[in-house]
Design a protein around this motif. Structure first.
Motif, PDB file in Angstrom:
ATOM      1  N   ASN A  41       0.837  -1.188   0.000  1.00 23.09           N
ATOM      2  CA  ASN A  41       0.000   0.000   0.000  1.00 23.09           C
ATOM      3  C   ASN A  41       0.872   1.238   0.000  1.00 23.09           C
ATOM      4  N   GLU A  42       0.429   2.274  -0.682  1.00 27.27           N
ATOM      5  CA  GLU A  42       1.162   3.538  -0.681  1.00 27.27           C
ATOM      6  C   GLU A  42       1.010   4.206   0.680  1.00 27.27           C
ATOM      7  N   ILE A  43       2.127   4.711   1.228  1.00 25.09           N
ATOM      8  CA  ILE A  43       2.132   5.401   2.526  1.00 25.09           C
ATOM      9  C   ILE A  43       2.925   6.696   2.402  1.00 25.09           C
ATOM     10  N   THR A  44       2.910   7.495   3.454  1.00 23.79           N
ATOM     11  CA  THR A  44       3.682   8.740   3.465  1.00 23.79           C
ATOM     12  C   THR A  44       5.120   8.449   3.898  1.00 23.79           C
ATOM     13  N   LEU A  45       5.995   9.374   3.618  1.00 19.67           N
ATOM     14  CA  LEU A  45       7.385   9.250   4.050  1.00 19.67           C
ATOM     15  C   LEU A  45       7.466   9.254   5.580  1.00 19.67           C
ATOM     16  N   ALA A  46       6.618  10.037   6.244  1.00 15.71           N
ATOM     17  CA  ALA A  46       6.599  10.050   7.717  1.00 15.71           C
ATOM     18  C   ALA A  46       6.220   8.671   8.266  1.00 15.71           C
ATOM     19  N   ALA A  47       5.276   8.006   7.638  1.00 17.24           N
ATOM     20  CA  ALA A  47       4.897   6.652   8.064  1.00 17.24           C
ATOM     21  C   ALA A  47       6.047   5.672   7.813  1.00 17.24           C
ATOM     22  N   ILE A  53       8.464   2.636  10.233  1.00 16.49           N
ATOM     23  CA  ILE A  53       8.798   1.266   9.839  1.00 16.49           C
ATOM     24  C   ILE A  53      10.306   1.055   9.832  1.00 16.49           C
ATOM     25  N   SER A  54      11.057   2.086   9.478  1.00 16.38           N
ATOM     26  CA  SER A  54      12.508   1.949   9.361  1.00 16.38           C
ATOM     27  C   SER A  54      13.258   2.242  10.661  1.00 16.38           C
ATOM     28  N   SER A  55      12.541   2.447  11.764  1.00 18.18           N
ATOM     29  CA  SER A  55      13.184   2.699  13.068  1.00 18.18           C
ATOM     30  C   SER A  55      13.927   1.466  13.548  1.00 18.18           C
ATOM     31  N   PRO A  56      14.980   1.592  14.362  1.00 21.70           N
ATOM     32  CA  PRO A  56      15.484   2.857  14.886  1.00 21.70           C
ATOM     33  C   PRO A  56      16.399   3.556  13.886  1.00 21.70           C
ATOM     34  N   ASN A  57      16.537   4.860  14.093  1.00 21.00           N
ATOM     35  CA  ASN A  57      17.403   5.690  13.267  1.00 21.00           C
ATOM     36  C   ASN A  57      18.479   6.310  14.141  1.00 21.00           C
ATOM     37  N   PRO A  58      19.648   6.576  13.572  1.00 19.54           N
ATOM     38  CA  PRO A  58      20.695   7.226  14.374  1.00 19.54           C
ATOM     39  C   PRO A  58      20.242   8.618  14.791  1.00 19.54           C
ATOM     40  N   VAL A  59      20.696   9.042  15.943  1.00 26.21           N
ATOM     41  CA  VAL A  59      20.400  10.392  16.414  1.00 26.21           C
ATOM     42  C   VAL A  59      21.705  11.000  16.912  1.00 26.21           C
ATOM     43  N   THR A  60      21.848  12.286  16.725  1.00 25.17           N
ATOM     44  CA  THR A  60      23.062  12.967  17.153  1.00 25.17           C
ATOM     45  C   THR A  60      22.719  14.335  17.707  1.00 25.17           C
ATOM     46  N   ILE A  61      23.645  14.874  18.470  1.00 24.22           N
ATOM     47  CA  ILE A  61      23.546  16.271  18.888  1.00 24.22           C
ATOM     48  C   ILE A  61      24.641  17.027  18.150  1.00 24.22           C
ATOM     49  N   VAL A  62      24.225  18.037  17.405  1.00 25.68           N
ATOM     50  CA  VAL A  62      25.167  18.905  16.712  1.00 25.68           C
ATOM     51  C   VAL A  62      25.550  20.016  17.686  1.00 25.68           C
ATOM     52  N   SER A 101       9.705   9.888  17.566  1.00 25.87           N
ATOM     53  CA  SER A 101       8.931  10.345  18.732  1.00 25.87           C
ATOM     54  C   SER A 101       9.524   9.867  20.056  1.00 25.87           C
ATOM     55  N   GLN A 102      10.500   8.953  20.002  1.00 29.18           N
ATOM     56  CA  GLN A 102      11.142   8.464  21.216  1.00 29.18           C
ATOM     57  C   GLN A 102      12.649   8.409  21.000  1.00 29.18           C
ATOM     58  N   ILE A 103      13.390   8.657  22.070  1.00 27.60           N
ATOM     59  CA  ILE A 103      14.844   8.536  22.054  1.00 27.60           C
ATOM     60  C   ILE A 103      15.205   7.519  23.119  1.00 27.60           C
TER      61      ILE A 103
END
Length: 165
Positions: free
Chosen positions: A2-8, A12-21, A159-161
Motif C-alpha cells: 500500500n502507498e504510505i507517506t514518508l513520515a509513516a 517502519i525503518s526505526s530505529p534511526n541514528p540520532v546525534t547532537i550537533v 517520537s522516542q529517544i
C-alpha cells in the motif's frame, strides 16, 4: 503493498541514528541541536554528512563558523536530547534549561555533553540545499569515544529517544 507517506515510512525503518550537533554561538557558548539523520560518507578522506532544517539556528552557526562536533548522546541524557530537538538555541540556553553537564574536547572551543558515546570533530566542507533542509558535508578532524556510554537512537518516527536493548 500500500502507498504510505514518508513520515509513516520513518516509523517502519526505526530505529534511526540520532546525534547532537554542537556549535559555537557568537558569545562563545555552545549550542546543542538534535539531528535525526547523519551518515558516514568516506573513510579516505574521513567525511560525514548530516541534514538539518534550513531554519535551524545551529545550521546558521555552522555556516558562519565552519566548525561542528557531532556527538552520539547516551541514554543518560535521552530526555534532554528530545528537549534540544524541540527548542531553539537562538534565544534559549539549552544546556542550562535541560541541565546538561558539559565537557571539553581537546583542541576545540566547542564543548559537548558529558554523556556522549561518540564525538566527531569536523569542519564544514560544503552544504547543499535539499528541499526544506540543508545537507552539511563535513571533513572529520578527530573522533573520540567513551565505550562506557550506551548510545541512543530515534524510534517510532522520531517520537522516542532510547537505547537498543
Amino acid at each position: 503493498m500500500n502507498e504510505i507517506t514518508l513520515a509513516a515510512a520513518s516509523k517502519i525503518s526505526s530505529p534511526n541514528p540520532v546525534t547532537i550537533v554542537c556549535t559555537q554561538k557568537p558569545d562563545g557558548s555552545t549550542n546543542l541541536a538534535t539531528v535525526s539523520w547523519w551518515t558516514y560518507l568516506s573513510y579516505n578522506p574521513n567525511m560525514i554528512a548530516y541534514a538539518m532544517a534550513k531554519t535551524s539556528y545551529s545550521g546558521e552557526m555552522v555556516r558562519q563558523n565552519k566548525k561542528i562536533i557531532l556527538t552520539i548522546p547516551s541514554e543518560k541524557i535521552a530526555d534532554a536530547v528530545m528537549g534540544c530537538g524541540s527548542t531553539t538555541g537562538r534565544n534559549t540556553d539549552k544546556i542550562g534549561k535541560f541541565g546538561i553537564r558539559m565537557q571539553e574536547v581537546v583542541g576545540s572551543d566547542i564543548r559537548i555533553p558529558a554523556h556522549s558515546a561518540l564525538a566527531i570533530v569536523c569542519n564544514l566542507k560544503e552544504y547543499i540545499e535539499t528541499g526544506d533542509h540543508y545537507l552539511y558535508i563535513c571533513n572529520v578532524e578527530k573522533v573520540y569515544a567513551d565505550e562506557q556510554e550506551k548510545a541512543v537512537f530515534a524510534w517510532n518516527g522520531y517520537s522516542q529517544i532510547k537505547a537498543v536493548r
